[in-house]
Design an enzyme around this catalytic site. Structure first.
Site, PDB file in Angstrom:
ATOM      1  N   ALA A  67       0.876  -1.194   0.000  1.00  0.00           N
ATOM      2  CA  ALA A  67       0.000   0.000   0.000  1.00  0.00           C
ATOM      3  C   ALA A  67       0.906   1.235   0.000  1.00  0.00           C
ATOM      4  CB  ALA A  67      -0.960  -0.002   1.177  1.00  0.00           C
ATOM      5  N   LEU A  68       1.772   1.253  -0.991  1.00  0.00           N
ATOM      6  CA  LEU A  68       2.894   2.194  -0.995  1.00  0.00           C
ATOM      7  C   LEU A  68       2.434   3.639  -1.198  1.00  0.00           C
ATOM      8  CD1 LEU A  68       5.464   0.121  -3.078  1.00  0.00           C
ATOM      9  CD2 LEU A  68       5.192   0.212  -0.589  1.00  0.00           C
ATOM     10  N   HIS A  78       7.127   5.636   1.609  1.00  0.00           N
ATOM     11  CA  HIS A  78       7.902   4.469   1.152  1.00  0.00           C
ATOM     12  C   HIS A  78       8.833   4.859  -0.001  1.00  0.00           C
ATOM     13  CE1 HIS A  78       4.082   2.384   2.633  1.00  0.00           C
ATOM     14  NE2 HIS A  78       5.021   1.811   3.364  1.00  0.00           N
ATOM     15  N   GLY A 112      12.052   4.051   8.132  1.00  0.00           N
ATOM     16  CA  GLY A 112      11.517   5.385   8.350  1.00  0.00           C
ATOM     17  C   GLY A 112      11.504   5.766   9.822  1.00  0.00           C
ATOM     18  N   ASP A 126       8.326   5.038  12.182  1.00  0.00           N
ATOM     19  CA  ASP A 126       8.218   3.940  13.154  1.00  0.00           C
ATOM     20  C   ASP A 126       9.483   3.956  14.006  1.00  0.00           C
ATOM     21  OD1 ASP A 126       5.741   2.281  12.095  1.00  0.00           O
ATOM     22  OD2 ASP A 126       6.882   2.976  10.374  1.00  0.00           O
TER      23      ASP A 126
HETATM   24  P1  AMP Z   1       5.308  -0.187   6.401  1.00  0.00           P
HETATM   25  O1  AMP Z   1       4.915  -0.552   5.009  1.00  0.00           O
HETATM   26  O2  AMP Z   1       4.278   0.630   7.123  1.00  0.00           O
HETATM   27  O3  AMP Z   1       5.801  -1.370   7.189  1.00  0.00           O
HETATM   28  O4  AMP Z   1       6.556   0.779   6.263  1.00  0.00           O
HETATM   29  C1  AMP Z   1       7.717   0.394   5.558  1.00  0.00           C
HETATM   30  C2  AMP Z   1       8.796   1.399   5.834  1.00  0.00           C
HETATM   31  O5  AMP Z   1       8.379   2.688   5.387  1.00  0.00           O
HETATM   32  C3  AMP Z   1       9.117   1.543   7.336  1.00  0.00           C
HETATM   33  O6  AMP Z   1      10.517   1.659   7.507  1.00  0.00           O
HETATM   34  C4  AMP Z   1       8.390   2.812   7.706  1.00  0.00           C
HETATM   35  O7  AMP Z   1       8.958   3.480   8.814  1.00  0.00           O
HETATM   36  C5  AMP Z   1       8.542   3.621   6.431  1.00  0.00           C
HETATM   37  N1  AMP Z   1       7.504   4.657   6.376  1.00  0.00           N
HETATM   38  C6  AMP Z   1       6.172   4.483   6.568  1.00  0.00           C
HETATM   39  N2  AMP Z   1       5.540   5.664   6.495  1.00  0.00           N
HETATM   40  C7  AMP Z   1       6.491   6.609   6.281  1.00  0.00           C
HETATM   41  C8  AMP Z   1       6.469   8.026   6.114  1.00  0.00           C
HETATM   42  N3  AMP Z   1       5.335   8.718   6.186  1.00  0.00           N
HETATM   43  N4  AMP Z   1       7.634   8.655   5.897  1.00  0.00           N
HETATM   44  C9  AMP Z   1       8.811   7.968   5.825  1.00  0.00           C
HETATM   45  N5  AMP Z   1       8.892   6.630   5.968  1.00  0.00           N
HETATM   46  C10 AMP Z   1       7.752   5.954   6.192  1.00  0.00           C
END
Ligand code: AMP
Length: 284
Positions: free
Chosen positions: A32-33, A37, A149, A152
């Site tokens: 759900a990029l 991401h 990111g 988190d």
């Molecule tokens: P996720 O798909 O939510 O597991 O996130 C994958 C990676 O993208 C993780 O390292 C998150 O911290 C990073 N991420 C998610 N949202 C953001 C954002 N708004 N800005 C920067 N990095 C993000």
């Protein structure tokens, strides 16, 4: 963009890349990029010869079965945006590839108090599942650099600790939080907010910014109290608003206690749980 669904196929390809001296950057995601991401992909592309993105909605890190069920899955669109972003390799495994019966993938690491506070206190087992999948993915991809990111923050801190425990040479790069124009931190979960909740949600970032503005002017206790009061919006339910040391993640009572301070918040907005944070001070 190359797409691999099987561990062995990805490994054969990356072995060749490594043999020709290519630096490999890795961006693990749950799909759900969004632009958050993509900022990690862009950073990895800038730093490495080959960027690998994984999309895997990891069942073991969801402590709530309904949250796992409802987690957005937009694979076709994700493939399009990754291709447009110039990502080199997409790893899209299914659950059996990541957790085959013949491999013990359980998380062997103890993160102590890092994993007991904030997200750890409200999402029991979450970080064990997260560490399990990140370790497994790192063992498969063997990247030079891992991109995560700041969004988190606790997850990233725990992964940093895990890399130390693994005696790993993988470099961890923290990428800044990408926000919507109104300040809401981008998240795959934002799409599930009701329109009125989406409109109200940017106050979370405003409250974090207000805390940052007061960091040298008011006590930690009063900053936290003000923030929690401000979070008491219709349909909001704050789980925590914490001001913590950015390395140990333990709550501080005074600004003087730490050179690296972060304010972290988790709040239910209607049915959707949002997290955000801001670095208040970093003189490390
Ligand atoms: P996720 O798909 O939510 O597991 O996130 C994958 C990676 O993208 C993780 O390292 C998150 O911290 C990073 N991420 C998610 N949202 C953001 C954002 N708004 N800005 C920067 N990095 C993000």
């Amino acid at each position: 963009m190359l797409l691999f669904k099987k561990v062995v196929d990805l490994q054969i390809y990356l072995q060749k890349k490594r043999a020709q001296g290519d630096a490999i950057g890795f961006v693990p995601t749950m799909g759900a990029l969004h632009k958050g991401h993509l900022s990690l992909i862009a950073q990895s592309k800038a730093d490495n010869d080959c960027t690998v993105c994984s999309i895997f909605v990891n069942p073991t890190q969801f402590n709530d079965a309904a949250d796992l069920d409802k987690y957005p899955r937009t694979t076709a669109q994700d493939i399009e945006v990754l291709t447009a972003a110039g990502n080199d390799v997409l790893f899209l495994p299914d659950v059996e590839e990541i957790y085959p019966p013949n491999i013990d993938t359980n998380n062997p690491y103890d993160f102590g108090d890092l994993a007991n506070v904030m997200e750890g206190a409200f999402r029991p087992g979450h970080f064990d599942g997260m560490a399990q999948v990140v370790k497994r993915l790192l063992d498969i991809v063997l990247p030079d650099v891992l991109y995560m990111g700041q969004k988190d923050f606790q997850q990233l801190t725990i992964v940093r600790n895990m890399l130390v425990q693994m005696k790993s040479t993988i470099k961890l790069v923290m990428c800044p939080i990408i926000r919507e124009a109104d300040g809401l931190a981008m998240s795959s979960r934002n799409a599930r907010l009701k329109p009125e909740h989406r409109q109200a949600a940017p106050i979370i970032h405003q409250i974090l910014q207000a805390a940052k503005a007061k960091i040298n002017k008011a006590s930690i206790a009063s900053i936290k109290e003000t923030a929690l009061k401000a979070l008491a919006q219709p349909d909001f339910k704050a789980e925590y608003f914490e001001i913590a040391d950015g390395i140990s993640l333990q709550a501080v009572k005074s600004v003087k206690e730490s050179d690296f301070l972060v304010a972290c918040v988790a709040v239910w907005v209607g049915e959707i749980r949002l997290i955000d944070n801001v670095i208040l001070k970093n003189t490390l």
